[in-house]
Write a protein that holds these residues in place. Structure first.
Motif, short mmCIF file in Angstrom:
data_model
loop_
_atom_site.label_atom_id
_atom_site.label_comp_id
_atom_site.label_asym_id
_atom_site.label_seq_id
_atom_site.Cartn_x
_atom_site.Cartn_y
_atom_site.Cartn_z
N UNK A 1 0.83 -1.21 0.00
CA UNK A 1 0.00 0.00 0.00
C UNK A 1 0.86 1.25 0.00
N UNK A 2 1.77 1.36 0.96
CA UNK A 2 2.57 2.57 1.11
C UNK A 2 3.51 2.81 -0.07
N UNK A 3 3.86 1.75 -0.79
CA UNK A 3 4.76 1.89 -1.94
C UNK A 3 4.00 2.06 -3.25
N UNK A 4 2.67 2.18 -3.17
CA UNK A 4 1.88 2.48 -4.36
C UNK A 4 1.53 1.30 -5.23
N UNK A 5 1.79 0.07 -4.76
CA UNK A 5 1.51 -1.11 -5.58
C UNK A 5 0.03 -1.46 -5.60
N UNK A 6 -0.66 -1.21 -4.48
CA UNK A 6 -2.08 -1.56 -4.42
C UNK A 6 -2.88 -0.47 -3.70
N UNK A 7 -4.16 -0.46 -3.98
CA UNK A 7 -5.13 0.24 -3.15
C UNK A 7 -5.92 -0.84 -2.43
N UNK A 8 -6.06 -0.70 -1.11
CA UNK A 8 -6.78 -1.67 -0.30
C UNK A 8 -8.15 -1.10 0.04
#
Length: 203
Positions: A69-76
């Motif tokens: 999440x914090x690295x921009x890979x996913x939105x939760x």
């Protein structure tokens, strides 16, 4: 966690009258964290009284948040899938908090599940204490857990999840990237979660 039968039997009665429209009540808006334009959106269907959901939040989610999440890979994104009446009441309370307090509150409920959901005392009184710590007055709490229209709306979304995503247990996850969503039920190791994210990203 298997579906609780008493809740399933209660659904027709609770849904007998119209529910709130999602587009008209901000409490029913999306609750999530992460960049809106992240390449993968992971939707978790969860129940606040589910021990497997609590285990995921305690053991796996901190790494998911830090590494993905914090690295921009996913939105939760979180979707309510209450398995019993207590989980439904807790979901109503969470939905009545300001959106910016939602993640912290459900995190506290899942981390302290034994304290309120499985207490020897009155779980609704313990839930009220948790709500107070989140800044909710007792009057607002009583209003939230007595809001039948909101309960019906949450249960209507649960039925949608059952039909659209074939959700039958919690936690369940839907990984949506470039291609069709990939759905997975049950708690899982971080490595498996990350693998499903990568597969969704590639499409």
């Amino acid at each position: 966690m298997p579906l609780v039968r008493r809740t399933v039997l209660a659904l027709p009665a609770l849904l007998a009258t119209p529910a709130l429209a999602q587009g008209t009540d901000p409490r029913l808006g999306e609750r999530g964290i992460g960049k809106p334009d992240a390449p993968v959106t992971v939707t978790e269907f969860f129940s606040l009284t589910c021990s497997h959901c609590a285990a995921f939040h305690r053991d796996i989610f901190p790494k998911v948040k830090a590494e993905l999440v914090d690295k921009g890979a996913i939105r939760m994104v979180w979707r309510d899938f209450p398995l019993d009446q207590l989980a439904l009441a807790a979901a109503c309370v969470a939905r009545n908090l300001p959106p910016e307090r939602y993640e912290g509150f459900i995190g506290a409920l899942l981390s302290n599940q034994d304290r309120w959901a499985f207490t020897r005392g009155d779980p609704r009184e313990e839930l009220a204490k948790m709500a107070a710590l989140a800044g909710m007055s007792r009057a607002k709490y009583d209003e939230a857990i007595g809001d039948e229209a909101l309960k019906r709306a949450i249960l209507a979304e649960r039925l949608t999840a059952e039909k659209q995503y074939n959700v039958s247990a919690t936690p369940s996850f839907s990984f949506k990237g470039r291609g069709a969503p990939v759905n997975q039920s049950g708690n899982m190791a971080f490595e498996r979660f990350q693998q499903l994210v990568e597969e969704a990203k590639r499409g």
